[in-house]
Design a protein around this motif. Sequence first.
Motif, PDB file in Angstrom:
ATOM      1  N   PRO A   1      38.934  39.718  40.415  1.00  0.00           N
ATOM      2  CA  PRO A   1      38.820  39.590  41.560  1.00  0.00           C
ATOM      3  C   PRO A   1      38.050  39.423  42.341  1.00  0.00           C
ATOM      4  N   THR A   2      36.853  38.567  43.293  1.00  0.00           N
ATOM      5  CA  THR A   2      36.180  38.736  43.830  1.00  0.00           C
ATOM      6  C   THR A   2      35.656  37.697  45.185  1.00  0.00           C
ATOM      7  N   ALA A   3      35.232  39.303  45.701  1.00  0.00           N
ATOM      8  CA  ALA A   3      34.980  38.457  47.744  1.00  0.00           C
ATOM      9  C   ALA A   3      33.456  37.884  47.470  1.00  0.00           C
ATOM     10  N   LEU A   4      33.395  36.666  48.402  1.00  0.00           N
ATOM     11  CA  LEU A   4      31.916  36.446  48.483  1.00  0.00           C
ATOM     12  C   LEU A   4      31.671  35.302  49.593  1.00  0.00           C
ATOM     13  N   LEU A   5      30.708  35.823  50.394  1.00  0.00           N
ATOM     14  CA  LEU A   5      30.281  36.014  51.319  1.00  0.00           C
ATOM     15  C   LEU A   5      28.715  35.135  51.671  1.00  0.00           C
ATOM     16  N   PHE A   6      28.580  33.705  52.009  1.00  0.00           N
ATOM     17  CA  PHE A   6      27.814  33.612  52.302  1.00  0.00           C
ATOM     18  C   PHE A   6      27.358  33.019  53.613  1.00  0.00           C
TER      19      PHE A   6
ATOM     20  N   PRO B   1      25.790  29.461  58.112  1.00  0.00           N
ATOM     21  CA  PRO B   1      26.912  28.675  59.266  1.00  0.00           C
ATOM     22  C   PRO B   1      28.109  29.045  58.073  1.00  0.00           C
ATOM     23  N   VAL B   2      28.559  28.676  57.040  1.00  0.00           N
ATOM     24  CA  VAL B   2      29.500  28.940  56.244  1.00  0.00           C
ATOM     25  C   VAL B   2      30.299  30.656  56.667  1.00  0.00           C
ATOM     26  N   PHE B   3      29.311  31.629  56.349  1.00  0.00           N
ATOM     27  CA  PHE B   3      30.121  32.709  56.890  1.00  0.00           C
ATOM     28  C   PHE B   3      30.560  32.992  58.165  1.00  0.00           C
ATOM     29  N   GLU B   4      29.694  32.216  59.448  1.00  0.00           N
ATOM     30  CA  GLU B   4      30.763  32.025  60.455  1.00  0.00           C
ATOM     31  C   GLU B   4      32.236  30.941  60.775  1.00  0.00           C
ATOM     32  N   ASP B   5      32.325  30.271  59.787  1.00  0.00           N
ATOM     33  CA  ASP B   5      33.045  29.213  59.678  1.00  0.00           C
ATOM     34  C   ASP B   5      33.941  29.882  58.573  1.00  0.00           C
ATOM     35  N   GLN B   6      34.395  30.617  57.537  1.00  0.00           N
ATOM     36  CA  GLN B   6      35.055  31.357  56.796  1.00  0.00           C
ATOM     37  C   GLN B   6      33.970  32.703  56.417  1.00  0.00           C
ATOM     38  N   PRO B   7      34.455  33.405  56.586  1.00  0.00           N
ATOM     39  CA  PRO B   7      33.526  34.966  56.104  1.00  0.00           C
ATOM     40  C   PRO B   7      34.109  35.374  54.582  1.00  0.00           C
TER      41      PRO B   7
ATOM     42  N   TRP C   1      29.431  45.988  44.447  1.00  0.00           N
ATOM     43  CA  TRP C   1      28.510  44.728  45.415  1.00  0.00           C
ATOM     44  C   TRP C   1      27.575  44.547  44.188  1.00  0.00           C
ATOM     45  N   GLU C   2      27.084  42.828  45.078  1.00  0.00           N
ATOM     46  CA  GLU C   2      25.654  42.020  44.063  1.00  0.00           C
ATOM     47  C   GLU C   2      25.284  41.550  45.872  1.00  0.00           C
ATOM     48  N   SER C   3      24.002  41.165  45.673  1.00  0.00           N
ATOM     49  CA  SER C   3      23.474  40.722  46.836  1.00  0.00           C
ATOM     50  C   SER C   3      22.186  40.063  45.820  1.00  0.00           C
TER      51      SER C   3
ATOM     52  N   PHE D   1      21.331  31.367  51.115  1.00  0.00           N
ATOM     53  CA  PHE D   1      20.251  31.430  50.931  1.00  0.00           C
ATOM     54  C   PHE D   1      20.963  32.900  50.370  1.00  0.00           C
ATOM     55  N   HIS D   2      22.023  33.874  51.119  1.00  0.00           N
ATOM     56  CA  HIS D   2      22.004  35.203  50.799  1.00  0.00           C
ATOM     57  C   HIS D   2      23.804  35.157  50.788  1.00  0.00           C
ATOM     58  N   VAL D   3      24.245  35.770  49.919  1.00  0.00           N
ATOM     59  CA  VAL D   3      25.452  35.942  49.208  1.00  0.00           C
ATOM     60  C   VAL D   3      25.898  36.806  48.776  1.00  0.00           C
ATOM     61  N   GLY D   4      27.018  37.711  49.498  1.00  0.00           N
ATOM     62  CA  GLY D   4      26.878  39.181  48.905  1.00  0.00           C
ATOM     63  C   GLY D   4      28.466  38.927  48.087  1.00  0.00           C
ATOM     64  N   GLN D   5      28.735  40.189  47.100  1.00  0.00           N
ATOM     65  CA  GLN D   5      29.704  39.479  46.616  1.00  0.00           C
ATOM     66  C   GLN D   5      30.356  41.256  45.874  1.00  0.00           C
ATOM     67  N   ALA D   6      31.866  41.327  46.338  1.00  0.00           N
ATOM     68  CA  ALA D   6      32.451  42.972  46.059  1.00  0.00           C
ATOM     69  C   ALA D   6      33.488  42.465  45.129  1.00  0.00           C
ATOM     70  N   TYR D   7      33.280  43.365  43.699  1.00  0.00           N
ATOM     71  CA  TYR D   7      34.705  42.978  43.320  1.00  0.00           C
ATOM     72  C   TYR D   7      35.142  44.251  41.984  1.00  0.00           C
ATOM     73  N   LEU D   8      36.242  43.713  41.879  1.00  0.00           N
ATOM     74  CA  LEU D   8      37.250  44.506  41.176  1.00  0.00           C
ATOM     75  C   LEU D   8      37.539  44.157  39.536  1.00  0.00           C
ATOM     76  N   GLN D   9      37.238  44.761  38.433  1.00  0.00           N
ATOM     77  CA  GLN D   9      37.064  43.818  37.470  1.00  0.00           C
ATOM     78  C   GLN D   9      38.113  44.867  36.704  1.00  0.00           C
ATOM     79  N   LEU D  10      38.843  44.945  35.501  1.00  0.00           N
ATOM     80  CA  LEU D  10      39.975  45.406  34.894  1.00  0.00           C
ATOM     81  C   LEU D  10      39.376  45.169  33.617  1.00  0.00           C
ATOM     82  N   HIS D  11      38.352  46.143  32.236  1.00  0.00           N
ATOM     83  CA  HIS D  11      38.089  46.051  31.274  1.00  0.00           C
ATOM     84  C   HIS D  11      38.918  46.151  30.171  1.00  0.00           C
ATOM     85  N   PHE D  12      38.884  45.962  29.267  1.00  0.00           N
ATOM     86  CA  PHE D  12      39.218  46.109  28.026  1.00  0.00           C
ATOM     87  C   PHE D  12      38.200  45.671  26.855  1.00  0.00           C
ATOM     88  N   ARG D  13      38.646  46.777  26.051  1.00  0.00           N
ATOM     89  CA  ARG D  13      37.539  46.464  24.761  1.00  0.00           C
ATOM     90  C   ARG D  13      38.540  46.712  23.788  1.00  0.00           C
ATOM     91  N   PHE D  14      37.450  46.406  22.645  1.00  0.00           N
ATOM     92  CA  PHE D  14      38.512  46.040  21.021  1.00  0.00           C
ATOM     93  C   PHE D  14      37.746  45.470  20.145  1.00  0.00           C
TER      94      PHE D  14
END
Length: 221
Positions: free
Chosen positions: A33-38, A41-47, A178-180, A202-215
């Motif tokens: 899952p990831t959380a995106l922060l636009f 105005p988009v952030f002010e409407d819904q963070p 975290w990515e900006s 113009f600016h989007v922040g992104q916090a994420y958690l990933q599960l990695h599977f290697r094969f």
Amino acid sequence: MNSARLLLLSALLLPTLAAAQRVTVPVDVGVGPTALLFFGPVFEDQPIHTGLKISVDAVLDREWLKKNQRVIPKRYRKQAQRLDEIRFSPSIFIPDTLIISPKLRDTGMYGVTWKPLGLGLPLSSSPVRLSVGGGLLLTYAYLHSDTLADTHFLRPGAELGVDLELQFSKSFLVSVGWESALYVPQELGGLGLPDQLRDGIFHVGQAYLQLHFRFPYTTRL
């Protein structure tokens, strides 16, 4: 080894592997899952908007490089022995992020981000791997809202980020990061530039958690 020499070695390895016999390469598939922060105005409407962070990488670690020296040109084998790891994605068409954010109140958003070019610099090695990186992006997202103008967001951008990866076993890892991302600004309700930067996307922040599977994956690369 500095990042420039690492990139050079990576570029030299790929065409060599492409002409080699069948090899078995560890493949790392990450999803979470990831959380995106636009911001704006988009952030002010819904963070926060939601989505999925995806990654698919071939991982050439020290053990792999040692066992597969035959596919590395002789003049680069000593350099390869000093590397801890090389990672590369098998395709630029694999999405980096899927934006899946239903309209729970006033605004929903759906879209996809690709990262056709990404570079990373590890600051430590497994089992706790901290890395910084950046890349070029292309994002399309459809924003539909009761409070904002419906918008087809389509812009190139560039991002910087930090990633912390924890290796629990050879085949299972977890990462958080975290990515900006900065994009060419776009107005809401159209594809043009906003009158003022704060009125568009113009600016989007992104916090994420990933599960990695290697094969292991055997192929003629």
